[in-house]
Design a protein around this motif. Structure first.
Motif, PDB file in Angstrom:
ATOM      1  N   ASN A   1       0.810  -1.217   0.000  1.00 44.82           N
ATOM      2  CA  ASN A   1       0.000   0.000   0.000  1.00 44.82           C
ATOM      3  C   ASN A   1       0.846   1.272   0.000  1.00 44.82           C
ATOM      4  N   TYR A   2       2.062   1.135  -0.461  1.00 45.78           N
ATOM      5  CA  TYR A   2       3.030   2.242  -0.379  1.00 45.78           C
ATOM      6  C   TYR A   2       2.514   3.546  -0.985  1.00 45.78           C
TER       7      TYR A   2
ATOM      8  N   PHE B   1       5.350 -11.863  -8.401  1.00 51.47           N
ATOM      9  CA  PHE B   1       3.931 -11.563  -8.509  1.00 51.47           C
ATOM     10  C   PHE B   1       3.365 -12.006  -9.850  1.00 51.47           C
ATOM     11  N   THR B   2       2.188 -12.557  -9.818  1.00 53.06           N
ATOM     12  CA  THR B   2       1.564 -12.960 -11.080  1.00 53.06           C
ATOM     13  C   THR B   2       0.110 -12.488 -11.198  1.00 53.06           C
ATOM     14  N   ASP B   3      -0.680 -12.630 -10.150  1.00 55.35           N
ATOM     15  CA  ASP B   3      -2.118 -12.365 -10.289  1.00 55.35           C
ATOM     16  C   ASP B   3      -2.445 -10.866 -10.305  1.00 55.35           C
TER      17      ASP B   3
ATOM     18  N   THR C   1      -0.907  -4.314  -8.742  1.00 57.78           N
ATOM     19  CA  THR C   1      -0.846  -3.091  -7.933  1.00 57.78           C
ATOM     20  C   THR C   1       0.426  -3.081  -7.101  1.00 57.78           C
ATOM     21  N   TRP C   2       0.746  -4.235  -6.575  1.00 50.17           N
ATOM     22  CA  TRP C   2       1.935  -4.332  -5.736  1.00 50.17           C
ATOM     23  C   TRP C   2       3.176  -3.985  -6.564  1.00 50.17           C
TER      24      TRP C   2
ATOM     25  N   ASN D   1       3.501  -0.396  -6.977  1.00 50.98           N
ATOM     26  CA  ASN D   1       4.041   0.208  -5.752  1.00 50.98           C
ATOM     27  C   ASN D   1       5.555   0.090  -5.714  1.00 50.98           C
ATOM     28  N   LEU D   2       6.024  -1.088  -6.075  1.00 50.20           N
ATOM     29  CA  LEU D   2       7.473  -1.293  -6.034  1.00 50.20           C
ATOM     30  C   LEU D   2       8.185  -0.506  -7.124  1.00 50.20           C
ATOM     31  N   ALA D   3       7.479  -0.314  -8.249  1.00 48.89           N
ATOM     32  CA  ALA D   3       8.080   0.490  -9.317  1.00 48.89           C
ATOM     33  C   ALA D   3       8.237   1.937  -8.841  1.00 48.89           C
ATOM     34  N   ALA D   4       7.219   2.420  -8.111  1.00 47.51           N
ATOM     35  CA  ALA D   4       7.295   3.797  -7.579  1.00 47.51           C
ATOM     36  C   ALA D   4       8.430   3.903  -6.568  1.00 47.51           C
ATOM     37  N   PHE D   5       8.574   2.878  -5.782  1.00 50.86           N
ATOM     38  CA  PHE D   5       9.671   2.851  -4.807  1.00 50.86           C
ATOM     39  C   PHE D   5      11.020   2.866  -5.534  1.00 50.86           C
TER      40      PHE D   5
END
Ligand SMILES: Cc1cc2nc3c(=O)[nH]c(=O)nc-3n(C[C@H](O)[C@H](O)[C@H](O)COP(=O)(O)OP(=O)(O)OC[C@H]3O[C@@H](n4cnc5c(N)ncnc54)[C@H](O)[C@@H]3O)c2cc1C
Length: 512
Positions: free
Chosen positions: A212-213, A255-257, A262-263, A266-270
């Protein structure tokens, strides 16, 4: 005959993993002095604070254990680095000094120059290694992103298997957290330092919190949990940027589903923020003067002779009469961390509404932030004060920010107990309550809580006019172009999407 040794000088790289100087020195096979020097003069500077030391202390305790496990405990000295090297060179024969290139502030830059000179005079080779994404002697900013990406992709450097111990040397003590060297007492808490805490933080972020970053990174109450909180670890080097970058990338692969999409976002934004980190540190590497002088000379003197001590003290203590500003400041004073948007808002309020010089207010923030990182810090101070010449002018409206990011006033009340009885309708602007209501809520303006220190609408208008007037000088645009050429990002700004305003605006560093 004097024992031959190599020195590994730890500065802001307090780890044994992914540490090139340590790795390379260990490969030589000579006895190693893994050295940390506590320099009292550094700790007397206006940006330094005991809070930084509290964090570093935790790191050194673990580094001592880690080096001991490798065969040679960490050696600690209190004093001047050049004198320390001289002393070691009298008792031992130094064959080389190994360290990371540090892109720090003016003080560390001068100190490093003295070490270079000492090594030259003593004919001791100095081996310096890049700090991940920052490129020394960068020929053109156009090349930076490519070089950084290739460095981030390189395999992590494994910890040495063994450090050959030095036969006779005293270890020295790590000064305690209470030692007077580190200045005045710190009110509040400090994030836990050390490699183990860093790994725990990294793990909980990737396993859970990062999900939820982007949704919570601007809300002061929630960001504490959902932001990575890795900043002090990156600043003091318990983790390298490359370690964090690669962990983040590896994590995304699993991650696949649909939920994971979304997750991943989030990690791309991080990941972008890790890139900004290097981008900003590169600025101070390329132009160390940004600590002292406005990037664009047109703004150099605009605030210099207009210091208002009363405003400064009120801002510093969280007593401006603007509840959201005051809550953010008091939160920061107590915890040594606050999220990006709130840092930007605090700075914007000081620089525009109170018209205070960023060099003065910046010291106060540097002391409060556990993660004081000169490259990011001075660039951001200047950006949020409108003096870079290459960024859009953004003046935060403290009331609007309050209503958007703390609707119910829960955060304000947590940090301003004098407003605890005020309803959410009035908590953003308690001075608008009538006197009976003020009495009823035990929040009498001027007695229990200050009057707003300035009229924020007029103050912002006046600041904007002054900044715009300073742009009118001849040659302004030409100079701005040159600044961009040397220090500016090569990424084209995204268009702001309507939907998730809090998310996209942070991504763009384009806040309001
Ligand atoms: C006036 C001002 C001063 C600042 N001073 C510092 C400072 O001294 N040290 C510092 O580390 N950050 C500074 N920042 C940037 C930012 O606020 C912090 O990096 C962030 O809040 C740290 O929390 P986090 O680790 O949970 O960040 P996350 O959001 O989890 O981001 C991950 C990492 O990316 C980097 N990062 C995040 N945001 C930025 C940014 N806007 N610019 C550059 N790098 C970023 C940091 O290393 C951070 O640890 C400043 C921002 C402002 C507006």
């Amino acid at each position: 005959m004097k024992e031959k040794v190599n020195i590994v000088w730890f500065k802001r790289d307090l780890r044994i993993h992914d540490n090139a100087p340590l790795h390379e020195a260990a490969r030589v096979g000579l006895p190693i002095i893994p050295l940390y020097v506590v320099e009292p003069d550094y700790w007397r500077q206006p940006f330094a604070s005991r809070r930084h030391w509290n964090f570093i202390h935790d790191c050194l305790i673990e580094l001592l254990t880690d080096c001991t496990n490798l065969g040679q405990p960490l050696i600690v000295r209190v004093g001047n680095i050049v004198e320390t090297l001289n002393t070691f060179n009298t008792s031992h024969s130094i064959k080389g000094v190994y360290a990371h290139e540090e892109s720090g502030n003016g003080w560390t830059y001068c100190r490093d120059r003295k070490v270079i000179e000492w090594c030259k005079n003593q004919s001791v080779p100095l081996y310096e290694y890049p700090s991940n994404g920052v490129v020394r002697h960068l020929a053109s900013r156009d090349d930076w992103s490519k070089i950084r990406s290739s460095r981030m992709a390189r395999p992590l450097i494994v910890k040495p298997q063994r450090l050959v111990p030095v036969t006779s040397i005293s270890l020295g003590d790590i000064p305690s957290k209470d030692d007077p060297i580190f200045g005045s007492f710190v009110y509040g808490i400090t994030q836990k330092g050390g490699r183990r805490a860093a790994i725990r933080t990294l793990k909980t972020f990737f396993d859970e919190r990062s999900k939820n970053y982007i949704y919570h990174l601007s809300a002061p109450g929630k960001s504490e949990k959902y932001c990575s909180r890795l900043s002090p670890h990156l600043t003091w080097g318990t983790l390298s940027v490359r370690e964090v970058y690669q962990s983040s990338k590896n994590h995304r692969k699993y991650f696949t589903d649909e939920d994971s999409k979304t997750w991943k976002r989030n990690l791309a934004a991080f990941g972008s923020r890790l890139s900004w980190r290097c981008h900003f540190v590169q600025k101070i590497e390329d132009q160390p003067s940004i600590e002292f002088r406005c990037m664009h000379p047109a703004f150099e003197d605009i605030r210099k002779n207009e210091h208002n001590e009363k405003y400064y003290q009120a801002w510093k203590k969280g007593l401006t009469g603007y509840p959201f500003i005051d809550a953010c400041m008091r939160n920061l004073i107590y915890e040594g961390w606050i999220t990006f948007r709130m840092r930007a808002m605090l700075m914007s309020f000081a620089s525009y509404h109170l018209w205070l010089d960023w060099r003065k207010t910046g010291h106060h923030l540097a002391q409060l932030f556990t993660d004081y990182e000169p490259g990011i810090h001075y660039s951001q101070l200047q950006m949020q004060s409108g003096v870079t010449g290459i960024n859009t002018l953004r003046i935060y409206n403290p009331i609007k920010q309050s209503q958007e990011h703390d609707k119910t006033g829960g955060f304000i009340k947590r940090w301003l107990p004098e407003l605890r009885n005020v309803s959410s309708a009035w908590v953003h602007e308690p001075s608008k309550m009538n006197l009976p209501m003020q009495r009823k809520t035990q929040c009498v303006i001027g007695t229990n809580y200050p009057e707003p220190i300035v009229n924020q609408i007029q103050a912002a208008k006046s600041a904007r006019a002054k900044i715009e007037a300073s742009r009118e000088i001849q040659g302004y645009k030409e100079k701005a172009k040159n600044i961009h050429k040397k220090l500016g990002s090569r990424k084209r700004p995204h268009k702001k999407k309507k939907r998730a305003s809090t998310v996209t605006s942070q991504l763009l560093l384009n806040l309001r």
